[in-house]
Design a protein around this motif. Structure first.
Motif, mmCIF file in Angstrom:
data_model
loop_
_atom_site.group_PDB
_atom_site.id
_atom_site.type_symbol
_atom_site.label_atom_id
_atom_site.label_comp_id
_atom_site.label_asym_id
_atom_site.label_seq_id
_atom_site.Cartn_x
_atom_site.Cartn_y
_atom_site.Cartn_z
ATOM 1 N N ALA A 1 0.866 -1.180 0.000
ATOM 2 C CA ALA A 1 0.000 0.000 0.000
ATOM 3 C C ALA A 1 0.901 1.228 0.000
ATOM 4 O O ALA A 1 1.882 1.290 0.745
ATOM 5 N N ALA A 2 0.594 2.197 -0.860
ATOM 6 C CA ALA A 2 1.403 3.410 -0.970
ATOM 7 C C ALA A 2 0.579 4.627 -0.555
ATOM 8 O O ALA A 2 -0.585 4.758 -0.940
ATOM 9 N N TYR A 3 1.200 5.495 0.211
ATOM 10 C CA TYR A 3 0.563 6.707 0.731
ATOM 11 C C TYR A 3 1.484 7.900 0.449
ATOM 12 O O TYR A 3 2.674 7.733 0.275
ATOM 13 N N GLU B 1 -6.730 8.528 1.173
ATOM 14 C CA GLU B 1 -6.728 7.081 0.942
ATOM 15 C C GLU B 1 -5.387 6.688 0.346
ATOM 16 O O GLU B 1 -4.704 7.518 -0.238
ATOM 17 N N PRO B 2 -5.020 5.409 0.433
ATOM 18 C CA PRO B 2 -3.799 4.978 -0.261
ATOM 19 C C PRO B 2 -3.949 5.255 -1.755
ATOM 20 O O PRO B 2 -5.044 5.110 -2.300
ATOM 21 N N PHE B 3 -2.882 5.695 -2.402
ATOM 22 C CA PHE B 3 -3.013 5.972 -3.827
ATOM 23 C C PHE B 3 -2.643 4.775 -4.685
ATOM 24 O O PHE B 3 -2.935 4.756 -5.874
ATOM 25 N N LEU B 4 -2.026 3.771 -4.082
ATOM 26 C CA LEU B 4 -1.745 2.514 -4.782
ATOM 27 C C LEU B 4 -1.969 1.355 -3.825
ATOM 28 O O LEU B 4 -1.529 1.399 -2.667
ATOM 29 N N LEU B 5 -2.635 0.335 -4.298
ATOM 30 C CA LEU B 5 -2.784 -0.921 -3.577
ATOM 31 C C LEU B 5 -2.395 -2.006 -4.569
ATOM 32 O O LEU B 5 -3.002 -2.109 -5.641
ATOM 33 N N MET B 6 -1.375 -2.820 -4.222
ATOM 34 C CA MET B 6 -0.832 -3.750 -5.212
ATOM 35 C C MET B 6 -0.431 -5.079 -4.589
ATOM 36 O O MET B 6 0.074 -5.108 -3.471
ATOM 37 N N GLU B 7 -0.641 -6.146 -5.330
ATOM 38 C CA GLU B 7 -0.110 -7.453 -4.986
ATOM 39 C C GLU B 7 1.280 -7.560 -5.610
ATOM 40 O O GLU B 7 1.474 -7.164 -6.759
#
Length: 111
Positions: A5-7, A90-96
């Motif tokens: 998760a990126a913030y 909100e997080p700007f990226l959510l990644m597997e």
């Protein structure tokens, strides 16, 4: 599978060191309470701080997110919030993570 998760945040001018220290302490608290794998802090060309947090899986991150994960230490939380000028709601990226060839060294790790 690891989840990321990126913030982003912008610190008030002159509060960058305070922000970074509070972020480090807060990241340790989140790791301990919510089960994250930790995070890395970066700075982009616009001066924003970008936090890339790793989690064991999306479910662990989602439980923490749903619980409104926060820095439980009031002193750390206050220092963090006092240093902020702007941030993403909100997080700007959510990644597997699908493939990982990042070399982690003891030198880059700050407990």
């Amino acid at each position: 599978m690891t989840f990321v998760a990126a913030y982003w945040w912008t610190a008030k001018p002159g509060f960058e060191a305070q922000f970074r220290e509070a972020w480090k302490q807060g990241t340790k608290l989140i790791r301990k309470r919510y089960g994250s794998l930790g995070s890395r802090l970066h700075r982009d060309q616009r001066g924003r701080f970008i936090g890339i947090a790793e989690w064991p899986d999306r479910a662990t991150w989602q439980r923490a997110y749903d619980a409104r994960m926060a820095y439980d230490d009031e002193k750390v939380r206050s220092a963090f919030l006092d240093a902020l000028d702007d941030w993403a709601e909100e997080p700007f990226l959510l990644m597997e993570v699908t493939d990982d060839v990042l070399v982690r060294s003891e030198k880059s790790f700050t407990p």
